[in-house]
Design an enzyme around this catalytic site. Structure first.
Site, PDB file in Angstrom:
ATOM      1  CG  HIS A  13      -7.017  -9.550   3.458  1.00 19.74           C
ATOM      2  ND1 HIS A  13      -6.556  -9.142   2.332  1.00 19.74           N
ATOM      3  CD2 HIS A  13      -7.012  -8.946   4.104  1.00 19.74           C
ATOM      4  CE1 HIS A  13      -5.537  -8.333   2.493  1.00 19.74           C
ATOM      5  NE2 HIS A  13      -6.112  -8.131   4.058  1.00 19.74           N
TER       6      HIS A  13
ATOM      7  CE  LYS B  59      -4.032  -1.794   2.796  1.00 19.55           C
ATOM      8  NZ  LYS B  59      -5.269  -1.907   3.636  1.00 19.55           N
TER       9      LYS B  59
ATOM     10  NE  ARG C 260      -2.457  -9.007   4.226  1.00 19.20           N
ATOM     11  CZ  ARG C 260      -1.073  -7.944   4.586  1.00 19.20           C
ATOM     12  NH1 ARG C 260       0.204  -8.851   3.368  1.00 19.20           N
ATOM     13  NH2 ARG C 260      -0.995  -7.125   4.887  1.00 19.20           N
TER      14      ARG C 260
ATOM     15  CG  HIS D 232      -0.210  -4.897   8.927  1.00 13.01           C
ATOM     16  ND1 HIS D 232      -0.429  -5.916  10.017  1.00 13.01           N
ATOM     17  CD2 HIS D 232      -0.808  -4.921   8.099  1.00 13.01           C
ATOM     18  CE1 HIS D 232      -0.746  -6.298   9.515  1.00 13.01           C
ATOM     19  NE2 HIS D 232      -1.846  -6.337   7.994  1.00 13.01           N
TER      20      HIS D 232
END
Length: 299
Positions: free
Chosen positions: A245, A173, A248, A271
């Site tokens: 996900h 991201k 994940r 993160h």
């Protein structure tokens, strides 16, 4: 109020200054559009500089009355706050009416995970003799073995793999790069796919460096991965509702249950906040009991 011109500028700000992905930008824009829709639906003669905190609170009541869940309201508030921060930064408004806007408390829902046995069943349900079988096996091993987001898997490139050191470069991201270890099994399957399957593909121009390609020689879409996992779950007899996900979540949970450090998992997942990692890596009661038994002096 000419909302479209402000939204266009906001979108550019999110892309250029915040480096957000297009999906995130679209979500922000949609959230702010809800605010303008509220003003229009309630015939509020208002400008950006005359919006007050009470107007925003009334908007949230309106959202709630429409049946929006707390998580949806929290996301909308996040988008609105970013919008007003942009307006303040660009000196379009003088005061930020959203600065004291409170976000509803959201219960932290533990994500669904698969057991190691279920992961084996999922990957084992892939027929490697089919044209896309070896590709799919390699993708599932990378998705679970490296804890990638689905977009990180579809964007993975040949030049991102460092076979000798057993690492891959992942662009996450906000275009943030991170280095993630990759296991021998995943590397072996990628090599087989590259040398025995992909080498025969007619690759669409501009897609030469992407590892995983569809039958048209272009990089796979996110929705293709979602559909693949749904079909694999059915074939494996897994009744849980799963998505990319889920693999994940499983990656992180299995590492935690094996005794891995939370900070290391935070780095591998990409993160920004450790609290996000804590949500993804929920611990089962047996593991928590083991930790207390082994490490607490009064256990």
């Amino acid at each position: 109020m000419n909302s479209q011109s402000y939204l266009k500028g906001f979108a550019a700000y999110l892309k250029l200054e915040r480096s957000l992905a297009q999906n995130s930008i679209n979500a922000y824009i949609n959230d702010v559009e809800k605010l303008f829709q509220y003003f229009e639906a309630n015939n509020k003669d208002i400008t950006l500089n005359t919006i007050k905190l009470k107007d925003l609170r009334e908007f949230l009541i309106w959202l709630n009355d429409l049946g929006a869940e707390a998580s949806t309201q929290a996301r909308v508030i996040s988008g609105i706050k970013s919008f007003f921060m942009y307006l303040l930064q660009e000196e379009i408004i003088v005061n930020n009416p959203s600065s004291l806007l409170e976000t509803p408390k959201i219960a932290r829902k533990l994500p669904d995970t698969l057991s190691v046995h279920e992961i084996d069943l999922l990957i084992g349900s892939i027929d490697a003799s089919k044209p896309d079988g070896m590709r799919n096996k390699a993708m599932m091993e990378v998705l679970y073995g490296c804890g990638l987001r689905v977009s990180e898997l579809t964007d993975l490139k040949i030049s991102d793999i460092f076979e000798e050191s057993e690492f891959i470069k992942v662009v996450g991201k906000g275009n943030k790069e991170r280095i993630v270890p990759i296991g021998a099994t995943a590397l072996k399957l990628i090599k087989i796919y590259m040398e025995e399957v992909r080498v025969h593909a007619t690759i669409k121009r501009g897609n030469e460096d992407y590892i995983f390609l569809n039958r048209f020689g272009a990089k796979l879409s996110r929705i293709a991965i979602f559909n693949l996992i749904k079909s694999l779950a059915v074939a494996a007899g897994i009744k849980k509702s799963i998505s990319p996900h889920t693999l994940r979540h499983s990656f992180a949970t299995h590492l935690i249950e094996g005794g891995a450090d939370l900070r290391a998992i935070q780095e591998m997942l990409g993160h920004a906040s450790i609290t996000t990692t804590e949500i993804y890596t929920h611990l089962d009661r047996d593991y928590l009991k083991t930790v207390i038994t082994e490490f607490h002096p009064r256990a």
